[in-house]
Scaffold this motif. Sequence first.
Motif, PDB file in Angstrom:
ATOM      1  N   SER A  34     -24.827 -32.498-100.204  1.00  0.00           N
ATOM      2  CA  SER A  34     -23.415 -32.604 -99.856  1.00  0.00           C
ATOM      3  C   SER A  34     -22.628 -33.097-101.066  1.00  0.00           C
ATOM      4  N   SER A  35     -21.623 -32.350-101.473  1.00  0.00           N
ATOM      5  CA  SER A  35     -20.800 -32.768-102.607  1.00  0.00           C
ATOM      6  C   SER A  35     -19.986 -34.018-102.254  1.00  0.00           C
ATOM      7  N   THR A  76     -20.243 -33.656 -94.322  1.00  0.00           N
ATOM      8  CA  THR A  76     -21.489 -33.747 -95.088  1.00  0.00           C
ATOM      9  C   THR A  76     -22.609 -32.943 -94.430  1.00  0.00           C
ATOM     10  N   ALA A 125     -22.356 -36.961-102.464  1.00  0.00           N
ATOM     11  CA  ALA A 125     -22.625 -37.304-103.866  1.00  0.00           C
ATOM     12  C   ALA A 125     -21.450 -38.051-104.490  1.00  0.00           C
ATOM     13  N   ALA A 126     -20.227 -37.708-104.065  1.00  0.00           N
ATOM     14  CA  ALA A 126     -19.035 -38.321-104.650  1.00  0.00           C
ATOM     15  C   ALA A 126     -18.737 -39.697-104.073  1.00  0.00           C
ATOM     16  N   GLN A 152     -21.952 -29.298 -95.267  1.00  0.00           N
ATOM     17  CA  GLN A 152     -22.241 -29.020 -96.682  1.00  0.00           C
ATOM     18  C   GLN A 152     -23.737 -28.998 -96.964  1.00  0.00           C
TER      19      GLN A 152
END
Length: 215
Positions: free
Chosen positions: A42-43, A28, A46-47, A31
């Motif tokens: 950060s993808s 994270t 977010a997920a 990212q």
Amino acid sequence: MTTLRRWWADAPATTLLTLTAVIVYAITALQSGSLMDNLPGSSLGAAWVLYGPEVAQGGLDRLRALGAIFLHIDLGHVAINSFMLLLIGREIERFAGTALYSAAFFAGGIGASATVLWMAPYNPTAGASGALFALMVLLLGITRARGGDLRAPLALILVNVAYTFIAPSVSLWGHLGGLFAGLLMVLFFVHPRAAFRWAGVLGVLLLSCAAVLLV
């Protein structure tokens, strides 16, 4: 490297869980390009961040209740939780064995996530603190079962509970949910019969998962 091998031989689940949290934090941070505010941008963040409206959609978003345990919001957050996990988890794993300890960790962590989803669904939450609160209660039970001095584990719990109510940035319901999960498990966890130990821990784990599914 020698220290890591020693920790792995002594407490493999604790070592793996800690390394997972550190690796997830590193991803994270890379990212987002930030060590101190690593979830925005950060993808993975977010997920995995625990957020009620997303979880309520069902599907893979239910896994946020698990993924959020390994997600941390900054360097200090992951450092403190990793240190506490190494310190507390090793003692519990050596007492209970790797399999039962691992089940208890996830029972506490998912129980904390379920509590957040029911009591504070609109507060984005991340971190292993809920699982750690459950482990602190188990450490108290183990100390009592061994006939040890209860002052240190009691002080650890009381200080962390007090901090929960003082610090505005921590997840009140995440911490209380983990504490409650630990209380549900502790008498089973220190029982001399293995069947009772497993029944209590798996019962809390299944109850926690069911609570997530019912959101």
